[in-house]
Design an enzyme around this catalytic site. Structure first.
Site, PDB file in Angstrom:
ATOM      1  N   ASP A 179     -47.737   1.452 -13.492  1.00  0.00           N
ATOM      2  CA  ASP A 179     -46.678   1.523 -12.482  1.00  0.00           C
ATOM      3  C   ASP A 179     -46.613   0.278 -11.588  1.00  0.00           C
ATOM      4  O   ASP A 179     -45.615   0.042 -10.914  1.00  0.00           O
ATOM      5  CB  ASP A 179     -46.880   2.751 -11.580  1.00  0.00           C
ATOM      6  CG  ASP A 179     -46.572   4.060 -12.290  1.00  0.00           C
ATOM      7  OD1 ASP A 179     -46.202   4.016 -13.481  1.00  0.00           O
ATOM      8  OD2 ASP A 179     -46.702   5.124 -11.654  1.00  0.00           O
TER       9      ASP A 179
ATOM     10  N   ARG B 198     -47.610   4.100 -22.237  1.00  0.00           N
ATOM     11  CA  ARG B 198     -49.020   3.920 -21.858  1.00  0.00           C
ATOM     12  C   ARG B 198     -49.927   3.695 -23.059  1.00  0.00           C
ATOM     13  O   ARG B 198     -51.096   3.344 -22.896  1.00  0.00           O
ATOM     14  CB  ARG B 198     -49.508   5.170 -21.108  1.00  0.00           C
ATOM     15  CG  ARG B 198     -48.965   5.309 -19.721  1.00  0.00           C
ATOM     16  CD  ARG B 198     -49.971   5.821 -18.723  1.00  0.00           C
ATOM     17  NE  ARG B 198     -50.763   6.919 -19.132  1.00  0.00           N
ATOM     18  CZ  ARG B 198     -50.764   8.141 -18.541  1.00  0.00           C
ATOM     19  NH1 ARG B 198     -49.959   8.369 -17.533  1.00  0.00           N
ATOM     20  NH2 ARG B 198     -51.564   9.073 -18.947  1.00  0.00           N
TER      21      ARG B 198
HETATM   22  O1  F6P Z   1     -49.503   6.643 -12.667  1.00  0.00           O
HETATM   23  C1  F6P Z   1     -49.101   6.296 -13.933  1.00  0.00           C
HETATM   24  C2  F6P Z   1     -48.252   7.356 -14.534  1.00  0.00           C
HETATM   25  O2  F6P Z   1     -47.944   6.823 -15.781  1.00  0.00           O
HETATM   26  C3  F6P Z   1     -46.997   7.755 -13.761  1.00  0.00           C
HETATM   27  O3  F6P Z   1     -45.927   6.892 -13.908  1.00  0.00           O
HETATM   28  C4  F6P Z   1     -46.721   9.138 -14.305  1.00  0.00           C
HETATM   29  O4  F6P Z   1     -46.012   9.930 -13.396  1.00  0.00           O
HETATM   30  C5  F6P Z   1     -48.078   9.683 -14.518  1.00  0.00           C
HETATM   31  O5  F6P Z   1     -48.929   8.578 -14.741  1.00  0.00           O
HETATM   32  C6  F6P Z   1     -48.136  10.670 -15.645  1.00  0.00           C
HETATM   33  O6  F6P Z   1     -49.447  10.935 -15.991  1.00  0.00           O
HETATM   34  P1  F6P Z   1     -50.015  12.126 -16.892  1.00  0.00           P
HETATM   35  O7  F6P Z   1     -48.924  12.626 -17.759  1.00  0.00           O
HETATM   36  O8  F6P Z   1     -51.125  11.480 -17.642  1.00  0.00           O
HETATM   37  O9  F6P Z   1     -50.521  13.153 -15.941  1.00  0.00           O
END
Ligand code: F6P
Length: 345
Positions: free
Chosen positions: A130, A278
């Site tokens: 982010d 990611r």
């Molecule tokens: O903080 C990084 C991030 O990719 C955010 O943009 C997103 O809201 C969150 O992590 C989602 O994470 P997870 O699905 O792993 O809980």
């Protein structure tokens, strides 16, 4: 000054491309200094339960190009339960850890700030796709995510153009729209919507209609998951909170797509890029940044600079207080966002 013989390394929070290059760099630099490195599995959880894995020249071999983290990760917050902090401190003693290198974002490093105040020797390494951590120009993982979104926008362009459709791409960005703005500029988006500015649906539809009026019968809209309409609540997939009090965001793309189609009459499709952003191999930039961060983190440990976080400022890797990095989020640069608007409509 404490003599450093053994250190622990952990990765916490959402995973992100570049974590393995940091783990490798920490291990290689530490071994060169005669320090033993212990990997703590699944973020702060590994330090609460004593779940470890040795980090050696062999175990970090071949991980530079790999996405994710060989240590595993979790959103464990030891400060949720006082007994976990006690267990964590006991593990630090039992394992004989002279310092811990914590690789994480706002939440993981927020815990690090508290632990430093509780007398544990921690050095932080900033991580998040982010890019919303203060005190560093960028975090590793961001460049990879931007490139993935840019490529997705290129692909959406060709199908949008062929079908004369509006394509809405929902991207990550909980509190800040860095990915949306950078990828939107790089991928030629017509509308970019970010958490920092309420969505004006009339303006969005006007932009799209204006493009049609000048002969462009397709448009690309990029919306960050954290963007919302004025005075509206977060749009979520689930209301369940994680240990740091965050909900799971998602759904703004769908809402927006429906509204655009209703108001403009143009056929609209929505793509949620989600965790694709990611996963996978880090870019060269993120591998180099992760490597520089990892080496510097060990050097801070060697210098007894606990409570510090490594940071990129200009082209230099420097040390900043972890507390300052986690105190306030870094939101999108206004000038850059204004520049992006030059290309809408
Ligand atoms: O903080 C990084 C991030 O990719 C955010 O943009 C997103 O809201 C969150 O992590 C989602 O994470 P997870 O699905 O792993 O809980």
């Amino acid at each position: 000054m404490t003599t450093i013989k053994q250190i622990g390394v952990l990765t916490g929070g959402g995973d992100c491309p570049g974590l393995n290059p940091v783990i490798r760099a920490v291990t290689r630099r530490a071994i060169r200094a005669g320090i033993t490195v212990i990997g703590l599995r699944n973020g702060w959880m590994g330090l609460i339960t004593g779940d470890t894995v040795p980090l050696t020249l062999e175990t970090v071999s071949g991980i530079l190009h790999r996405g994710g983290t060989i240590l595993g990760t979790s959103r464990t917050n030891p400060y949720k339960k006082p007994e976990d902090v006690v267990k964590l401190k006991e593990t630090v003693k039992t394992l004989g850890l002279d310092a811990i290198i914590a690789i994480g974002g706002e939440d993981t490093l927020g815990v690090a700030t508290k632990l430093v105040k509780d007398g544990i020797h921690v050095v932080g390494v900033p991580k998040t796709i982010d890019n919303d951590l203060s005190q560093t120009d960028v975090t590793f993982g961001f460049d990879t995510a931007v490139n993935i979104v840019m490529e997705a926008l290129d692909r959406l362009h060709t199908t949008a153009e062929s079908h004369h459709r509006i394509m809405v791409a929902e991207v990550m960005g909980r509190h800040a729209g860095w990915i949306a703005v950078h990828a939107g500029i790089a991928g030629g988006a017509d509308v970019i919507l970010i958490p920092e500015e309420p969505i004006d649906i009339d303006a969005v539809c006007e932009t799209i209609k204006h493009r049609h009026a000048r002969g462009k019968d397709f448009s690309i809209v990029v919306v960050a998951e954290g963007a919302k309409f004025a005075k509206a609540a977060d749009i979520t997939v689930s209301e369940k909170l994680d240990e740091f009090g965050h909900v799971r965001l998602g759904g703004i793309g769908d809402q927006l797509g429906k509204m655009i189609e209703q108001r403009t009459g143009y056929e609209t499709r929505v793509t949620v890029l989600g965790h694709i952003q990611r996963g996978g191999s880090p870019t060269a930039f993120d591998r180099v940044l992760g490597t520089r961060f990892g080496v510097k983190a060990v050097e801070l440990v060697l210098a007894g600079q606990f409570g510090k976080m490594v940071s990129l400022q200009g082209n230099a890797i420097v040390a900043v207080p972890i507390e300052e990095a986690t105190g306030k989020l870094k939101t999108v640069d206004r000038d850059l966002f204004e520049l992006a608007k030059t290309f809408s409509g």
